[in-house]
Design an enzyme around this catalytic site. Structure first.
Site, PDB file in Angstrom:
ATOM      1  N   ALA A   1       0.919  -1.270   0.025  1.00 29.47           N
ATOM      2  CA  ALA A   1      -0.141  -0.006  -0.012  1.00 29.47           C
ATOM      3  C   ALA A   1       0.809   1.343   0.030  1.00 29.47           C
ATOM      4  O   ALA A   1       0.672   2.193  -1.037  1.00 29.47           O
ATOM      5  CB  ALA A   1      -0.901   0.000   1.101  1.00 29.47           C
ATOM      6  N   TYR A   2       1.958   1.342   1.288  1.00 31.16           N
ATOM      7  CA  TYR A   2       2.474   2.427   1.020  1.00 31.16           C
ATOM      8  C   TYR A   2       3.484   2.657  -0.249  1.00 31.16           C
ATOM      9  O   TYR A   2       3.480   3.893  -0.780  1.00 31.16           O
ATOM     10  CB  TYR A   2       3.570   2.532   2.345  1.00 31.16           C
ATOM     11  CG  TYR A   2       4.507   3.785   2.228  1.00 31.16           C
ATOM     12  CD1 TYR A   2       3.928   4.821   3.010  1.00 31.16           C
ATOM     13  CD2 TYR A   2       5.918   3.834   1.812  1.00 31.16           C
ATOM     14  CE1 TYR A   2       4.847   5.906   3.099  1.00 31.16           C
ATOM     15  CE2 TYR A   2       6.507   4.873   1.817  1.00 31.16           C
ATOM     16  CZ  TYR A   2       6.041   5.948   2.577  1.00 31.16           C
ATOM     17  OH  TYR A   2       6.944   6.890   2.430  1.00 31.16           O
ATOM     18  N   GLY A   3       3.936   1.617  -0.741  1.00 38.00           N
ATOM     19  CA  GLY A   3       4.857   1.607  -2.020  1.00 38.00           C
ATOM     20  C   GLY A   3       4.008   2.145  -3.404  1.00 38.00           C
ATOM     21  O   GLY A   3       4.559   2.835  -4.051  1.00 38.00           O
ATOM     22  N   ALA A   4       2.676   1.680  -3.297  1.00 43.30           N
ATOM     23  CA  ALA A   4       1.943   2.035  -4.235  1.00 43.30           C
ATOM     24  C   ALA A   4       1.716   3.579  -4.447  1.00 43.30           C
ATOM     25  O   ALA A   4       1.507   4.272  -5.330  1.00 43.30           O
ATOM     26  CB  ALA A   4       0.532   1.293  -4.223  1.00 43.30           C
ATOM     27  N   THR A   5       1.311   4.081  -3.196  1.00 44.20           N
ATOM     28  CA  THR A   5       1.055   5.620  -3.035  1.00 44.20           C
ATOM     29  C   THR A   5       2.213   6.159  -3.623  1.00 44.20           C
ATOM     30  O   THR A   5       2.006   7.483  -4.461  1.00 44.20           O
ATOM     31  CB  THR A   5       0.566   6.077  -1.626  1.00 44.20           C
ATOM     32  OG1 THR A   5       1.820   5.919  -0.712  1.00 44.20           O
ATOM     33  CG2 THR A   5      -0.359   5.485  -1.180  1.00 44.20           C
TER      34      THR A   5
END
Length: 273
Positions: free
Chosen positions: A161-165
């Site tokens: 999730a964090y990496g996708a943002t």
């Protein structure tokens, strides 16, 4: 690096600047005689930081406004407050961001995921829109977005999730450069690397084996805020064209640190007496 005699200083907005990297940047810009607008979600924290910085660097050099970057009205309010205090905005840095516990996506709470995307991505979109629209009317300005883990496509367990943002922020920057090509606005990127802040440690259970493993890597590649932000501030102030990327932890620097790690012991997490 202090501003030279007669050199024009810049008026700078930094979102998420009551602590961490944003706060470190605010202090470094003020040392360089810039005017800085501090912001964060807590009005009390903003007021406290503005008072502290004003005492050290001069009240006319600092202003602030509480701002939730997911709220367009509050973002415009931050611009208006800065323009009122300083007469305009030369540099707007989208620094506000949050993390999320390092777990597989299906184990993360829906509310935490929504908050992460709203702050890191929606916030970057809305803040960029606010800054650019005002800068187009103003006739000049730079907008900086902050990269993080995942921006370059790197992946790790628990970071979906964090990496996708942050991967989305990289796309946003590239697209905004094309959107602003015929405008007086420059779009730039700052990549602080691995910096020891609450955002970094807050994603971990500090009693876990995972943390002990990650800490070894952070002690090789990481740095303190006061180490990174002076260099970042100098390079941000020196940028004069759209597409500029200010990157602290380059691949070459990371490789050199791994190669020297066995005889260059570092401990970033034990407070010094």
């Amino acid at each position: 690096m202090a501003a030279k005699e007669g050199e024009m200083t810049k008026r700078i907005v930094i979102t998420g600047s009551t602590r961490g990297i944003g706060n470190g940047l605010a202090r470094e810009f003020l040392k360089r005689r810039c005017q800085v607008a501090v912001s964060g979600r807590s009005a009390d924290q903003v007021e406290e930081v503005v008072a502290e910085l004003g005492q050290y660097y001069g009240e006319s050099k600092v202003c602030g406004a509480a701002c939730d970057v997911t709220d367009p009205e509050q973002l415009q309010g931050l611009w208006d407050r800065t323009a009122e205090a300083f007469g305009g905005v030369d540099v707007w840095i989208n620094n506000a961001g949050i993390g999320i516990g390092r777990q597989p996506l299906w184990e993360q709470h829906d509310g935490d995921l929504a908050a992460l995307v709203n702050t890191n991505l929606t916030g970057a979109l809305l803040a960029s829109k606010t800054a650019i629209s005002n800068m187009v009317r103003q006739g000049h300005g730079q907008v900086w977005n902050t990269e993080g883990f995942g921006s370059d496509g790197a992946t790790q367990p628990g970071m979906a999730a964090y990496g996708a943002t942050k991967r989305a922020v990289r796309y946003l920057q590239e697209a905004l450069r094309k959107d602003t090509a015929d405008t007086p606005v420059q779009v730039c990127t700052v990549s602080p690397g691995i910096v020891v802040t609450d955002l970094l440690t807050g994603d971990y259970d500090l009693t876990s084996e995972q943390w002990e493993k990650s800490k070894k890597i952070f002690n090789i590649l990481g740095d303190h805020v006061h180490t990174v932000t002076p260099w970042l501030a100098d390079h941000i102030l020196a940028a004069d064209k759209s597409g500029t990327r200010v990157v602290w932890l380059t691949r070459r620097k990371a490789l050199a640190r791994f190669m020297t790690a066995s005889f260059r012991k570092r401990d970033l997490f034990t407070p010094k007496s």
